[in-house]
Write an enzyme that holds these catalytic residues in place. Structure first.
Site, mmCIF file in Angstrom:
data_model
loop_
_atom_site.group_PDB
_atom_site.id
_atom_site.type_symbol
_atom_site.label_atom_id
_atom_site.label_comp_id
_atom_site.label_asym_id
_atom_site.label_seq_id
_atom_site.Cartn_x
_atom_site.Cartn_y
_atom_site.Cartn_z
ATOM 1 N N GLY A 195 42.903 36.173 32.632
ATOM 2 C CA GLY A 195 42.645 34.974 32.973
ATOM 3 C C GLY A 195 41.199 34.398 33.003
ATOM 4 O O GLY A 195 40.745 33.415 32.652
ATOM 5 N N CYS A 235 38.006 38.896 42.716
ATOM 6 C CA CYS A 235 36.724 39.072 41.720
ATOM 7 C C CYS A 235 35.601 38.688 42.406
ATOM 8 O O CYS A 235 34.688 39.114 41.824
ATOM 9 C CB CYS A 235 37.151 37.797 40.800
ATOM 10 S SG CYS A 235 38.552 38.062 39.632
ATOM 11 N N SER A 247 47.917 34.520 33.517
ATOM 12 C CA SER A 247 47.446 36.110 33.471
ATOM 13 C C SER A 247 48.633 36.898 33.779
ATOM 14 O O SER A 247 49.303 36.402 34.901
ATOM 15 C CB SER A 247 46.186 36.230 34.542
ATOM 16 O OG SER A 247 46.082 37.525 34.437
ATOM 17 N N ALA A 248 48.941 37.952 33.152
ATOM 18 C CA ALA A 248 49.946 38.921 33.341
ATOM 19 C C ALA A 248 50.122 39.488 34.601
ATOM 20 O O ALA A 248 51.300 39.844 35.441
ATOM 21 C CB ALA A 248 50.281 40.062 32.381
ATOM 22 N N HIS A 249 49.063 40.142 35.115
ATOM 23 C CA HIS A 249 49.047 40.932 36.323
ATOM 24 C C HIS A 249 49.240 40.065 37.821
ATOM 25 O O HIS A 249 49.345 40.695 38.673
ATOM 26 C CB HIS A 249 47.801 41.850 36.354
ATOM 27 C CG HIS A 249 46.461 41.115 37.156
ATOM 28 N ND1 HIS A 249 46.000 41.293 38.186
ATOM 29 C CD2 HIS A 249 45.814 40.223 36.566
ATOM 30 C CE1 HIS A 249 44.800 40.619 38.362
ATOM 31 N NE2 HIS A 249 44.786 39.914 37.239
ATOM 32 N N THR A 251 41.470 43.580 17.676
ATOM 33 C CA THR A 251 42.901 43.889 17.882
ATOM 34 C C THR A 251 43.733 43.754 18.963
ATOM 35 O O THR A 251 43.058 44.016 20.221
ATOM 36 C CB THR A 251 42.756 45.493 17.313
ATOM 37 O OG1 THR A 251 42.088 45.741 16.253
ATOM 38 C CG2 THR A 251 44.092 46.228 17.441
ATOM 39 N N GLN A 261 47.593 31.687 39.430
ATOM 40 C CA GLN A 261 48.105 31.697 40.627
ATOM 41 C C GLN A 261 49.604 31.059 40.860
ATOM 42 O O GLN A 261 50.378 31.393 41.406
ATOM 43 C CB GLN A 261 47.294 31.488 41.853
ATOM 44 C CG GLN A 261 46.059 32.380 42.140
ATOM 45 C CD GLN A 261 46.505 33.631 42.441
ATOM 46 O OE1 GLN A 261 47.403 33.877 43.058
ATOM 47 N NE2 GLN A 261 45.682 34.767 42.305
ATOM 48 N N ASN A 303 43.656 30.290 44.730
ATOM 49 C CA ASN A 303 43.762 31.722 44.768
ATOM 50 C C ASN A 303 43.587 32.213 46.224
ATOM 51 O O ASN A 303 44.256 33.262 46.713
ATOM 52 C CB ASN A 303 42.961 32.435 43.857
ATOM 53 C CG ASN A 303 41.533 32.277 44.127
ATOM 54 O OD1 ASN A 303 41.396 30.918 43.600
ATOM 55 N ND2 ASN A 303 40.791 33.200 44.141
#
Length: 386
Positions: free
Chosen positions: A68, A319, A193-195, A231, A173, A145
């Site tokens: 994110g 964060c 964001s995935a997590h 990559t 979020q 968040n």
């Protein structure tokens, strides 16, 4: 461990873990044209389809990033905004937005303006008032968040579209907790964001409305249509795709069930522990998030005490945790410095049980009382002869 820090990061869904383990054999470079490369490319594009479906976008409008934070930086620093003019945000944005906006304005001669929400939410009219003629970019998060406030993105977007102002929303979020739709909302740029939705760390995505010019800030390679060189993280992207598919397919009433547990936690805290206050409780919030101000308590001290009791919570954005300054988001809502330092966030997930909530409510009154007692005790001076 009772894990109530899901706004910081969520545990991997078992199905995501299984898919990622299977994808470890996709060792080919996705940019290679041989069969191993094509297999990796196919897996990435299938994941792109799933993320696009989660947010209501076209697959070609989804660009994978490392998370994110990078997606927010790409949206803001990659915008074509240049001064004179201004950039408007809410006063409770994630640090990755606040700091990217500060850098953008410093480098390109723009004015940064922030609008604070209150306990009832964010007034879209105030955002639109701040977006005066010449405004280049507005960035407002879909959900906060730190205390879970949900903001009226669609209403803001309608006003900005009529003025031709670029609009970005950080939906990190929101995705997986409430409905997210780039078409219904009318945004130009959107971050996920995935997590945060039971996927892996290290992978996120930016939605870029088709036809919108954006400048790459990670050059070197033609990946992601030359917008984000490097990559691709095949294993992480595969996990993201599965997490997005699972989130999209969860029962419609799951959020209500999580919200009932959240409300149960809040009622128990307010009934059992004096001098407490729920942050943002008068406005719309994410169903999983509760931030409580414990008067006369250091939030960090309470966090460590609960950790010893086997409960994981947070004192704000992961964060920026570890800092001793009070949360800017909590301060923006009108809380004092002392109150903001006593704020603790509890964030649930679909894996949180009623038994865990009840156990936390058993542990918390004693933990708060001990922390308050330790703070109130004043050392007695000792006289040393001579």
């Amino acid at each position: 461990m009772i894990y109530l820090d899901n706004n910081a990061s969520t545990p991997l869904d078992p199905e995501v873990r299984e898919a990622m383990a299977a994808s470890l054999d996709l060792y080919g470079n996705p940019s290679s044209v041989h069969s191993d490369g094509r297999r990796a490319r196919r897996a990435i594009e299938e994941a792109r389809d799933e993320v696009a479906l989660l947010v209501g976008a076209r697959p070609e409008e989804i660009f994978f990033t490392s998370g994110g934070t990078e997606a927010n930086a790409l949206a803001i620093l990659g915008s074509v905004a240049r001064g004179p003019g201004r950039v408007v945000t809410s006063a409770v944005e994630h640090p990755s937005v606040r700091e990217a906006v500060a850098r953008l304005c410093e480098e390109r001669g723009l004015e940064a303006v922030s609008v604070a929400p209150d306990e009832t939410g964010l007034d879209p009219g105030r955002i639109l008032e701040a977006a005066v003629p010449g405004t280049k970019l507005v960035s407002v998060m879909a959900a906060n968040n730190e205390y879970g406030g949900v903001f009226p993105i669609a209403e803001i977007a309608r006003g900005l579209t009529a003025r031709g102002v670029l609009f970005h929303t950080d939906a990190v979020q929101a995705a997986g907790k409430i409905g997210v739709g780039v078409r219904e909302w009318g945004v130009d740029l959107l971050t996920v964001s995935a997590h945060k939705l039971h996927g892996p760390k290290g992978v996120g995505a930016l939605y870029v409305r088709r036809g919108l010019p954006l400048q790459a800030h990670t050059p070197g390679g033609g990946q992601e249509k030359k917008l984000r060189g490097g990559t691709e993280n095949t294993v992480g992207i595969v996990g993201f795709g599965v997490a997005a598919r699972i989130a999209r397919g969860r029962p419609a009433d799951e959020g209500q069930a999580i919200e009932r547990l959240r409300d149960r936690l809040e009622r128990g805290i307010l009934e059992r522990i004096p001098r407490t206050d729920v942050v943002g409780g008068a406005g719309p919030r994410l169903p999983n998030t509760s931030t409580v101000v414990f008067e006369g308590v250091s939030g960090e001290t309470l966090l460590f005490r609960l950790d010893l009791d086997g409960v994981a919570v947070s004192v704000g954005s992961a964060c920026s945790s570890g800092t001793l300054t009070p949360s800017p988001a909590i301060l923006a809502l009108g809380f004092s410095n002392e109150q903001a330092k006593g704020a603790v966030r509890f964030s649930l997930s679909r894996f949180t049980s009623a038994e865990e909530i009840d156990r936390v409510l058993d542990l918390l009154p004693r933990a708060v009382a001990d922390v308050r007692g330790a703070r109130d005790r004043v050392p007695i001076p000792i006289s040393v002869p001579g």
